[in-house]
Design an enzyme around this catalytic site. Structure first.
Site, PDB file in Angstrom:
ATOM      1  N   LYS A   1      49.409  39.233  50.696  1.00 35.94           N
ATOM      2  CA  LYS A   1      50.071  39.940  49.607  1.00 35.94           C
ATOM      3  C   LYS A   1      50.839  41.147  50.143  1.00 35.94           C
ATOM      4  O   LYS A   1      50.372  41.846  51.039  1.00 35.94           O
ATOM      5  CB  LYS A   1      49.039  40.394  48.577  1.00 35.94           C
ATOM      6  CG  LYS A   1      48.451  39.256  47.748  1.00 35.94           C
ATOM      7  CD  LYS A   1      47.496  39.788  46.690  1.00 35.94           C
ATOM      8  CE  LYS A   1      46.963  38.679  45.803  1.00 35.94           C
ATOM      9  NZ  LYS A   1      46.023  39.186  44.776  1.00 35.94           N
TER      10      LYS A   1
ATOM     11  N   TYR B   1      31.231  40.487  45.987  1.00 34.04           N
ATOM     12  CA  TYR B   1      30.419  39.486  46.674  1.00 34.04           C
ATOM     13  C   TYR B   1      29.021  40.002  47.008  1.00 34.04           C
ATOM     14  O   TYR B   1      28.206  39.269  47.559  1.00 34.04           O
ATOM     15  CB  TYR B   1      31.121  39.023  47.960  1.00 34.04           C
ATOM     16  CG  TYR B   1      32.438  38.372  47.653  1.00 34.04           C
ATOM     17  CD1 TYR B   1      32.490  37.107  47.075  1.00 34.04           C
ATOM     18  CD2 TYR B   1      33.641  39.035  47.896  1.00 34.04           C
ATOM     19  CE1 TYR B   1      33.693  36.519  46.748  1.00 34.04           C
ATOM     20  CE2 TYR B   1      34.848  38.456  47.572  1.00 34.04           C
ATOM     21  CZ  TYR B   1      34.870  37.193  47.009  1.00 34.04           C
ATOM     22  OH  TYR B   1      36.068  36.620  46.683  1.00 34.04           O
TER      23      TYR B   1
ATOM     24  N   HIS C   1      40.841  28.790  45.552  1.00 38.36           N
ATOM     25  CA  HIS C   1      40.288  30.134  45.419  1.00 38.36           C
ATOM     26  C   HIS C   1      38.758  30.109  45.414  1.00 38.36           C
ATOM     27  O   HIS C   1      38.113  31.060  45.874  1.00 38.36           O
ATOM     28  CB  HIS C   1      40.807  30.806  44.144  1.00 38.36           C
ATOM     29  CG  HIS C   1      40.713  32.297  44.190  1.00 38.36           C
ATOM     30  ND1 HIS C   1      41.452  33.052  45.083  1.00 38.36           N
ATOM     31  CD2 HIS C   1      39.957  33.177  43.487  1.00 38.36           C
ATOM     32  CE1 HIS C   1      41.163  34.343  44.911  1.00 38.36           C
ATOM     33  NE2 HIS C   1      40.252  34.434  43.950  1.00 38.36           N
TER      34      HIS C   1
ATOM     35  N   ARG D   1      37.676  30.144  48.915  1.00 36.60           N
ATOM     36  CA  ARG D   1      37.791  31.519  49.426  1.00 36.60           C
ATOM     37  C   ARG D   1      36.557  32.325  49.015  1.00 36.60           C
ATOM     38  O   ARG D   1      35.997  33.082  49.810  1.00 36.60           O
ATOM     39  CB  ARG D   1      39.077  32.150  48.886  1.00 36.60           C
ATOM     40  CG  ARG D   1      39.302  33.620  49.260  1.00 36.60           C
ATOM     41  CD  ARG D   1      40.718  34.002  48.809  1.00 36.60           C
ATOM     42  NE  ARG D   1      40.921  35.433  48.682  1.00 36.60           N
ATOM     43  CZ  ARG D   1      41.305  36.242  49.678  1.00 36.60           C
ATOM     44  NH1 ARG D   1      41.484  35.743  50.889  1.00 36.60           N
ATOM     45  NH2 ARG D   1      41.509  37.522  49.468  1.00 36.60           N
TER      46      ARG D   1
ATOM     47  N   ARG E   1      43.986  32.594  51.069  1.00 35.96           N
ATOM     48  CA  ARG E   1      44.511  32.373  49.720  1.00 35.96           C
ATOM     49  C   ARG E   1      45.322  31.085  49.722  1.00 35.96           C
ATOM     50  O   ARG E   1      45.797  30.618  50.765  1.00 35.96           O
ATOM     51  CB  ARG E   1      45.399  33.538  49.285  1.00 35.96           C
ATOM     52  CG  ARG E   1      44.692  34.888  49.192  1.00 35.96           C
ATOM     53  CD  ARG E   1      45.674  35.962  48.744  1.00 35.96           C
ATOM     54  NE  ARG E   1      45.031  37.266  48.580  1.00 35.96           N
ATOM     55  CZ  ARG E   1      44.996  38.213  49.511  1.00 35.96           C
ATOM     56  NH1 ARG E   1      45.560  37.992  50.699  1.00 35.96           N
ATOM     57  NH2 ARG E   1      44.388  39.366  49.282  1.00 35.96           N
TER      58      ARG E   1
ATOM     59  N   HIS F   1      41.662  42.361  51.819  1.00 31.41           N
ATOM     60  CA  HIS F   1      41.543  43.294  50.692  1.00 31.41           C
ATOM     61  C   HIS F   1      41.901  44.704  51.155  1.00 31.41           C
ATOM     62  O   HIS F   1      41.354  45.196  52.143  1.00 31.41           O
ATOM     63  CB  HIS F   1      40.115  43.307  50.139  1.00 31.41           C
ATOM     64  CG  HIS F   1      39.756  42.071  49.377  1.00 31.41           C
ATOM     65  ND1 HIS F   1      38.443  41.701  49.126  1.00 31.41           N
ATOM     66  CD2 HIS F   1      40.530  41.113  48.804  1.00 31.41           C
ATOM     67  CE1 HIS F   1      38.438  40.568  48.430  1.00 31.41           C
ATOM     68  NE2 HIS F   1      39.685  40.196  48.221  1.00 31.41           N
TER      69      HIS F   1
END
Length: 306
Positions: free
Chosen positions: A177, A283, A248, A251, A153, A274
């Site tokens: 995150k 994806y 992004h 990514r 990120r 994730h």
């Protein structure tokens, strides 16, 4: 009879004038083609020897020096393309290298659909000529390589510190995150780019400090997220790629290309950080040709009888 570049340009413009082209258009044609001719002269390239790589380098030079917009680049290339087509038809050139030379068009608005060839064009573009711009490119290339190599990120690459990099095992310790930490691999090209950048790092920052951020300004201050975004966009433009590139999107490219080549959704989920597999499943739209190929090879009732 040998005709030099200036005479060729004058002949072409006269023909355009006969075709009732406006004065403004003719001036734009003249400026664009003259710019390219001067570029060729500065690099000792004969007009008859021009190749696509020379056109790509010219585009990179114009972006780097004049910050040209994609629309200006397209207009400039159109002038050069038309001139060289005329010269080819008049047998002043054996072939027209600009005939099928196009800037990459912006990809469809789905994640991860910048093709691998376009990524390569950005990463492998020639170094700038000036020393300051060359050093900025070395730093920016390290950023680009890490974003694409490891699917980081924007905030993760911005916050990366010296101690987070394990060059021996080619691993990064990433704080994502929610302050969650994960370990992700990075490739050989990214390793080479980061090591090249870190050779310059002391001149900008001083001594290596483990907790110092990897990516800094020329004044030794940490790069901000907006600065990284702007540099990523700039380097795509300098490469002559008409894609609105941002961290992004790189990514997304990482995830799409990894999943396309491996089919391992769980591994991609882990590398992206994730928490939920359904987030990674966006994806699974990639590479339907490969999906069909896997189906044909694997499904017992899809195979042809011999």
């Amino acid at each position: 009879m040998t005709v030099d570049n200036a005479q060729l340009l004058e002949m072409w413009l006269k023909q355009r004038e006969i075709q009732n082209q406006s004065k403004h258009t003719l001036q734009a044609y003249e400026r664009d083609v003259q710019d390219f001719m001067h570029f060729c002269v500065s690099r000792n390239i004969q007009l008859s020897d021009v190749e696509k790589t020379d056109l790509r380098e010219f585009v990179a030079y114009k972006v780097e020096k004049f910050q040209l917009s994609p629309s200006s680049l397209q207009r400039m290339l159109s002038s050069i393309r038309q001139f060289m087509k005329w010269a080819e038809q008049g047998q002043y050139l054996a072939f027209n290298p600009a005939d099928d030379f196009q800037l990459k068009r912006q990809s469809r608005p789905l994640p991860g659909l910048v093709d691998i060839e376009t990524i390569q064009q950005i990463m492998e573009q020639p170094e700038p000529e000036t020393e300051t711009q060359r050093q900025l490119w070395i730093r920016d290339k390290a950023i680009l390589e890490l974003l694409y190599s490891s699917g980081l990120r924007l905030a993760e690459v911005q916050g990366l510190t010296i101690r987070d990099i394990d060059f021996n095992r080619q691993l990064l310790r990433i704080t994502g995150k929610g302050n969650k930490t994960r370990i992700v691999p990075f490739g050989l090209k990214a390793k080479e780019a980061v090591m090249h950048w870190l050779q310059l790092y002391p001149a900008w920052h001083g001594d290596f400090v483990p907790e110092a951020q990897v990516f800094i300004t020329q004044k030794g201050q940490p790069l901000g997220v907006r600065q990284i975004e702007n540099r990523v966009k700039f380097q795509a433009q300098r490469a002559g790629v008409n894609v609105d590139l941002h961290p992004h999107l790189l990514r997304h490219c990482f995830a799409s290309h990894m999943l396309s080549n491996s089919g391992d959704l769980r591994a991609v989920q882990e590398m992206l950080g994730h928490s939920n597999l359904t987030t990674t499943q966006i994806y699974t739209h990639v590479d339907f040709d490969r999906l069909a190929q896997v189906y044909d090879q694997a499904h017992p009732r899809a195979q042809h009888k011999e």
